[in-house]
Design an enzyme around this catalytic site. Structure first.
Site, PDB file in Angstrom:
ATOM      1  N   SER A   7      -7.227  -3.361   8.609  1.00 50.19           N
ATOM      2  CA  SER A   7      -7.664  -4.434   8.907  1.00 50.19           C
ATOM      3  C   SER A   7      -7.908  -3.798  10.639  1.00 50.19           C
ATOM      4  O   SER A   7      -8.694  -3.456  10.774  1.00 50.19           O
ATOM      5  CB  SER A   7      -7.752  -5.784   9.103  1.00 50.19           C
ATOM      6  OG  SER A   7      -7.369  -6.828   7.827  1.00 50.19           O
ATOM      7  N   ARG A  46       0.681  -0.929  -0.402  1.00 48.93           N
ATOM      8  CA  ARG A  46       0.912  -0.190  -0.284  1.00 48.93           C
ATOM      9  C   ARG A  46       0.688   1.061  -0.010  1.00 48.93           C
ATOM     10  O   ARG A  46       0.451   2.455  -0.479  1.00 48.93           O
ATOM     11  CB  ARG A  46      -1.012   0.039   0.952  1.00 48.93           C
ATOM     12  CG  ARG A  46      -1.957  -1.233   1.474  1.00 48.93           C
ATOM     13  CD  ARG A  46      -3.279  -1.262   2.284  1.00 48.93           C
ATOM     14  NE  ARG A  46      -1.442  -1.314   4.200  1.00 48.93           N
ATOM     15  CZ  ARG A  46      -1.700  -2.541   4.406  1.00 48.93           C
ATOM     16  NH1 ARG A  46      -3.293  -2.265   5.003  1.00 48.93           N
ATOM     17  NH2 ARG A  46      -0.885  -2.459   5.804  1.00 48.93           N
TER      18      ARG A  46
END
Ligand code: PNS
Length: 159
Positions: free
Chosen positions: A128, A90
């Site tokens: 998450s 990311r």
């Protein structure tokens, strides 16, 4: 048959994971989404819950299979006859850990290649861990995770 493993904790699966799965499945004949037991990480969801959420969201995608694994990732890859490990990348902050893991896995088994895929820009800030924190604090997570995951998270924190 070109087969890849997409390993992770998936605690829980997010839209970012699903984006990576979609990209990976276009590159390989089969992608095995492999949920690590990872008990030392003390996941919020049990292994069975994490598997169920993945089955519900990615289980019906063509050429994607959901599995679990314990022990070394390279051993699981070998047992499944998979030549590649997929990881989502990311931001720069991911790089150090991912680089270490990829090179260590290569040291353990030179036949397993790690491939990094970048999710859509809008998911680059998604994790998450952050989704769980927002849910715990009562924030709206509906644009970060599939509806069944949002429901499972809200149920967890309603207690
Ligand atoms: O989603 P995560 O928590 O970033 O996934 C990490 C995971 C499960 C891919 C990693 O911890 C792993 O591969 N665990 C299996 C044990 C192993 O092979 N460890 C050595 C890797 S260098």
């Amino acid at each position: 048959m070109r087969r890849a493993i997409y390993p992770g904790s998936f605690d829980p699966v997010t839209n970012g994971h699903l984006d990576v799965i979609e990209r990976a499945r276009k590159l390989f004949d089969e992608v095995i989404v492999a949920v690590a037991h990872n008990d030392e990480k003390q996941p919020l969801f049990s292994l069975e819950e994490r598997l169920d959420l993945l089955r519900e969201t990615a289980g019906r995608i063509a050429n994607v299979r959901i599995a679990e694994f314990e022990g070394l990732l390279v051993d699981f890859a070998k047992a499944q006859n998979a030549g590649a490990v997929i990881r989502g990348l990311r931001a720069v902050s991911d790089f150090e850990f991912e680089f270490q893991m990829a090179l260590m896995n290569r040291k353990l088994d030179a036949a397993v290649e790690t491939i990094f895929l970048m999710p859509k820009e809008e998911y680059t800030y998604l994790s998450s861990r952050i989704v769980k924190e927002i849910a715990r604090l009562g924030g709206d997570i509906s644009s970060f995770v599939p509806a069944c995951v949002a429901k499972a998270l809200n149920r967890q924190f309603a207690q």
